[in-house]
Design a protein around this motif. Structure first.
Motif, PDB file in Angstrom:
ATOM      1  N   MET A   1       8.204  -1.997   6.902  1.00 62.80           N
ATOM      2  CA  MET A   1       8.893  -2.283   8.157  1.00 62.80           C
ATOM      3  C   MET A   1      10.354  -1.857   8.151  1.00 62.80           C
ATOM      4  O   MET A   1      10.839  -1.283   9.127  1.00 62.80           O
ATOM      5  CB  MET A   1       8.767  -3.773   8.485  1.00 62.80           C
ATOM      6  CG  MET A   1       7.376  -4.199   8.884  1.00 62.80           C
ATOM      7  SD  MET A   1       7.324  -5.889   9.513  1.00 62.80           S
ATOM      8  CE  MET A   1       7.790  -6.812   8.045  1.00 62.80           C
TER       9      MET A   1
ATOM     10  N   LYS B   1      10.660   1.887   8.494  1.00 60.07           N
ATOM     11  CA  LYS B   1      10.320   2.335   9.846  1.00 60.07           C
ATOM     12  C   LYS B   1      11.456   2.019  10.815  1.00 60.07           C
ATOM     13  O   LYS B   1      11.799   2.831  11.678  1.00 60.07           O
ATOM     14  CB  LYS B   1       9.031   1.678  10.320  1.00 60.07           C
ATOM     15  CG  LYS B   1       8.603   2.159  11.703  1.00 60.07           C
ATOM     16  CD  LYS B   1       7.222   1.675  12.074  1.00 60.07           C
ATOM     17  CE  LYS B   1       6.817   2.237  13.434  1.00 60.07           C
ATOM     18  NZ  LYS B   1       5.432   1.831  13.806  1.00 60.07           N
TER      19      LYS B   1
ATOM     20  N   GLN C   1      14.159   4.597  10.349  1.00 53.02           N
ATOM     21  CA  GLN C   1      13.748   5.874  10.926  1.00 53.02           C
ATOM     22  C   GLN C   1      13.894   5.869  12.444  1.00 53.02           C
ATOM     23  O   GLN C   1      14.390   6.837  13.036  1.00 53.02           O
ATOM     24  CB  GLN C   1      12.303   6.178  10.538  1.00 53.02           C
ATOM     25  CG  GLN C   1      12.126   6.627   9.088  1.00 53.02           C
ATOM     26  CD  GLN C   1      10.678   6.910   8.754  1.00 53.02           C
ATOM     27  OE1 GLN C   1       9.841   6.012   8.733  1.00 53.02           O
ATOM     28  NE2 GLN C   1      10.375   8.159   8.506  1.00 53.02           N
ATOM     29  N   LEU C   2      13.460   4.788  13.082  1.00 49.84           N
ATOM     30  CA  LEU C   2      13.572   4.680  14.541  1.00 49.84           C
ATOM     31  C   LEU C   2      15.031   4.616  14.978  1.00 49.84           C
ATOM     32  O   LEU C   2      15.424   5.239  15.962  1.00 49.84           O
ATOM     33  CB  LEU C   2      12.816   3.446  15.031  1.00 49.84           C
ATOM     34  CG  LEU C   2      11.292   3.479  14.904  1.00 49.84           C
ATOM     35  CD1 LEU C   2      10.693   2.119  15.261  1.00 49.84           C
ATOM     36  CD2 LEU C   2      10.701   4.570  15.797  1.00 49.84           C
TER      37      LEU C   2
ATOM     38  N   THR D   1       9.237  -1.898  15.919  1.00 51.11           N
ATOM     39  CA  THR D   1       8.477  -2.056  14.678  1.00 51.11           C
ATOM     40  C   THR D   1       7.536  -3.248  14.760  1.00 51.11           C
ATOM     41  O   THR D   1       6.397  -3.188  14.284  1.00 51.11           O
ATOM     42  CB  THR D   1       9.433  -2.214  13.481  1.00 51.11           C
ATOM     43  OG1 THR D   1      10.290  -1.070  13.411  1.00 51.11           O
ATOM     44  CG2 THR D   1       8.671  -2.350  12.175  1.00 51.11           C
TER      45      THR D   1
ATOM     46  N   ASN E   1       4.491  -2.256  16.644  1.00 45.66           N
ATOM     47  CA  ASN E   1       3.627  -1.283  15.974  1.00 45.66           C
ATOM     48  C   ASN E   1       3.971  -1.241  14.491  1.00 45.66           C
ATOM     49  O   ASN E   1       4.536  -0.275  13.988  1.00 45.66           O
ATOM     50  CB  ASN E   1       3.797   0.103  16.605  1.00 45.66           C
ATOM     51  CG  ASN E   1       2.818   1.118  16.049  1.00 45.66           C
ATOM     52  OD1 ASN E   1       1.757   0.776  15.521  1.00 45.66           O
ATOM     53  ND2 ASN E   1       3.185   2.388  16.140  1.00 45.66           N
TER      54      ASN E   1
ATOM     55  N   PRO F   1       3.918  -0.935  10.418  1.00 45.50           N
ATOM     56  CA  PRO F   1       3.202  -0.096   9.455  1.00 45.50           C
ATOM     57  C   PRO F   1       2.318  -0.956   8.554  1.00 45.50           C
ATOM     58  O   PRO F   1       2.560  -2.154   8.390  1.00 45.50           O
ATOM     59  CB  PRO F   1       4.334   0.543   8.648  1.00 45.50           C
ATOM     60  CG  PRO F   1       5.429  -0.487   8.702  1.00 45.50           C
ATOM     61  CD  PRO F   1       5.322  -1.138  10.047  1.00 45.50           C
TER      62      PRO F   1
ATOM     63  N   THR G   1       2.821  -5.045   4.985  1.00 46.88           N
ATOM     64  CA  THR G   1       3.650  -4.460   6.043  1.00 46.88           C
ATOM     65  C   THR G   1       5.062  -4.189   5.545  1.00 46.88           C
ATOM     66  O   THR G   1       5.807  -3.461   6.189  1.00 46.88           O
ATOM     67  CB  THR G   1       3.698  -5.384   7.270  1.00 46.88           C
ATOM     68  OG1 THR G   1       3.982  -6.725   6.849  1.00 46.88           O
ATOM     69  CG2 THR G   1       2.374  -5.365   8.018  1.00 46.88           C
TER      70      THR G   1
ATOM     71  N   LYS H   1       3.494  10.210   4.774  1.00 47.34           N
ATOM     72  CA  LYS H   1       3.674   9.547   6.070  1.00 47.34           C
ATOM     73  C   LYS H   1       4.820   8.545   6.030  1.00 47.34           C
ATOM     74  O   LYS H   1       5.387   8.203   7.071  1.00 47.34           O
ATOM     75  CB  LYS H   1       2.366   8.847   6.451  1.00 47.34           C
ATOM     76  CG  LYS H   1       2.377   8.134   7.785  1.00 47.34           C
ATOM     77  CD  LYS H   1       1.033   7.475   8.043  1.00 47.34           C
ATOM     78  CE  LYS H   1       1.039   6.689   9.337  1.00 47.34           C
ATOM     79  NZ  LYS H   1      -0.265   6.014   9.585  1.00 47.34           N
ATOM     80  N   PHE H   2       5.170   8.056   4.837  1.00 47.70           N
ATOM     81  CA  PHE H   2       6.124   6.967   4.723  1.00 47.70           C
ATOM     82  C   PHE H   2       7.372   7.386   3.949  1.00 47.70           C
ATOM     83  O   PHE H   2       7.343   8.316   3.147  1.00 47.70           O
ATOM     84  CB  PHE H   2       5.476   5.758   4.023  1.00 47.70           C
ATOM     85  CG  PHE H   2       4.302   5.186   4.768  1.00 47.70           C
ATOM     86  CD1 PHE H   2       4.498   4.420   5.902  1.00 47.70           C
ATOM     87  CD2 PHE H   2       2.998   5.410   4.329  1.00 47.70           C
ATOM     88  CE1 PHE H   2       3.424   3.887   6.593  1.00 47.70           C
ATOM     89  CE2 PHE H   2       1.918   4.879   5.012  1.00 47.70           C
ATOM     90  CZ  PHE H   2       2.131   4.113   6.152  1.00 47.70           C
TER      91      PHE H   2
END
Length: 244
Positions: free
Chosen positions: A78, A81, A84-85, A108, A111, A113, A131, A205-206
């Motif tokens: 989380m 992510k 990144q956002l 986050t 949605n 991870p 998560t 992906k991460f």
């Protein structure tokens, strides 16, 4: 060596100075300044400078992830992510960054991870679908922002989050903000001096976050505590309270 900035900048300075006889003095000029808070350094620049006049040098811990030093936290899931956002948003001030962080957190939550990992702690190894995992340079204190009360405790804090539903995630973020980690039934807390994190989901992906900066996430990461590896200049009152 005097360094001004947030945790990412201070982490870079600490990486250059760890293992040497030189001491690091920190001017808290970032958004959260979590490492500086843990050292008891005043959060205003004037206050920090004045505190150094009669300050004392103490040795504190640094952690490493596959040999790369960090002073605060290595995290996946989380938090990564969110960062990144947030990087895709525009903000030009500290307040703007806080607002962007709140927007990224809400996205986050909606949605989250999910990652399949194996975590080795001591002789034990556990497999889980998580998560988020945060591995910290010493255990976070309770009842305040996430920073270590004892920066020379000689342990890693391992925080494993398995919350998945929106209500669970909202409660998790709320508890993190208030420093109520132990009140959350969806967080497991461990302490160790070494842990091995293995990623079984697609690592491409991460990403991971280390002291607020996005970094590549390796398939396997060995994280270790390096006790007393960094000399820092702290206010005399902070040095005396630790000695007591």
């Amino acid at each position: 060596v005097l360094a001004g900035g947030g945790d990412g900048t201070i982490s870079a300075a600490a990486a250059r100075l760890m293992g040497t006889k030189k001491a690091l003095a920190i001017l808290p000029a970032g958004t959260m300044n979590l490492f500086a808070r843990g050292l008891g350094i005043p959060q205003s620049l004037d206050g920090a400078l004045k505190s150094f006049a009669d300050g004392e040098i103490i040795a504190v811990d640094v952690a490493t992830a596959n040999g790369q030093p960090f002073i605060h936290q290595f995290s996946i899931g989380m938090h990564a992510k969110m960062v990144q956002l947030r990087q895709k948003m525009e903000f030009g001030s500290r307040l703007g960054k806080i607002r962007a962080s709140a927007k990224a957190a809400w996205a986050t939550i909606n949605n989250p991870p999910a990652m399949n990992v194996t975590l080795g702690i001591g002789e034990a190894e556990m497999a889980a679908r998580i998560t988020g995992i945060g591995i910290t340079n010493n255990l976070f204190g309770e009842g305040h922002l996430p920073y270590a009360d004892n920066p020379a405790g000689g342990v890693l804090g391992v925080y494993v989050t398995v919350a998945k539903q929106r209500a669970e995630l909202v409660k998790f973020f709320f508890n993190v903000a208030r420093g109520k980690w132990r009140d959350n039934e969806h967080v497991e807390i461990h302490q160790t001096n070494r842990t091995v994190l293995k990623i079984h989901s697609s690592s491409r992906k991460f990403r991971a976050v280390m002291d607020g900066e996005l970094v590549r996430l390796d398939r396997e990461t060995v994280i270790e505590i390096q006790p007393g590896a960094l000399n820092v200049l702290v206010p005399a009152s902070a040095a005396q309270s630790r000695a007591a």
